[in-house]
Design an enzyme around this catalytic site. Structure first.
Site, short mmCIF file in Angstrom:
data_model
loop_
_atom_site.label_atom_id
_atom_site.label_comp_id
_atom_site.label_asym_id
_atom_site.label_seq_id
_atom_site.Cartn_x
_atom_site.Cartn_y
_atom_site.Cartn_z
N CYS A 51 -36.93 -6.43 12.85
CA CYS A 51 -37.34 -5.04 12.98
C CYS A 51 -36.41 -4.10 12.20
CB CYS A 51 -37.34 -4.62 14.44
SG CYS A 51 -38.51 -5.52 15.48
N GLU A 53 -34.96 -1.37 13.18
CA GLU A 53 -33.81 -0.94 13.98
C GLU A 53 -32.68 -1.96 13.90
OE1 GLU A 53 -37.06 -1.03 14.74
OE2 GLU A 53 -37.44 0.06 16.60
N CYS A 87 -38.85 -2.10 20.16
CA CYS A 87 -39.23 -3.24 21.00
C CYS A 87 -38.07 -3.57 21.94
CB CYS A 87 -39.61 -4.44 20.13
SG CYS A 87 -38.21 -5.29 19.35
N CYS A 90 -34.90 -4.97 20.18
CA CYS A 90 -34.11 -3.91 19.53
C CYS A 90 -33.35 -3.08 20.56
CB CYS A 90 -35.01 -3.02 18.68
SG CYS A 90 -35.59 -3.85 17.18
#
Length: 129
Positions: A51, A53, A87, A90
């Site tokens: 991801c 992040e 998510c 993260c």
């Protein structure tokens, strides 16, 4: 805040999302004001996908940063932006490095349309040792 959101928007342009077409950008502000950006990077087998992040966090941590103020994220299909939050994975990575009551997560659709929450608000029962 608008500058951080703009940096996330710029990072989104580098997203590698050939499978989902869902492109995400993130801009992480460190305690010293340095900003690290990240984008999502997909993989054909999905599990190794990373991801935006986490990309930003891992870049910062790999360069010795350990104090963080806030992160701006935004994303959506190639041709637009949608409401989006980090998510669970993260959020847990953020919990490893950030004060849940002080670290701010900015979930943006534009430079003026966004929601601000603390890490603690989004992950009240984080895992920690």
């Amino acid at each position: 805040m608008e500058t951080l959101i703009q940096k996330a928007m710029e990072a989104r342009e580098y997203a590698y999302a050939p499978y989902s077409g869902f492109m995400v950008g993130a801009a992480l502000e460190c305690g010293d004001g340095t900003v690290y950006t990240g984008c999502n990077i997909e993989n054909a087998s999905y599990t190794p996908t990373n991801c935006a992040e986490r990309t930003a966090f891992f870049k910062a941590v790999s360069e010795g940063k350990r104090e963080f103020r806030r992160i701006a994220i935004l994303g959506g299909p190639r041709e637009g932006l949608t409401d989006l939050s980090p998510c669970g994975v993260c959020l847990q990575v953020m919990a490893e490095f950030c004060d849940p009551d002080k670290f701010e997560i900015i979930m943006a659709k534009s430079g003026t349309e966004y929601i601000r929450k603390t890490l603690g608000e989004l992950l009240p029962f984080r895992f920690s040792l």
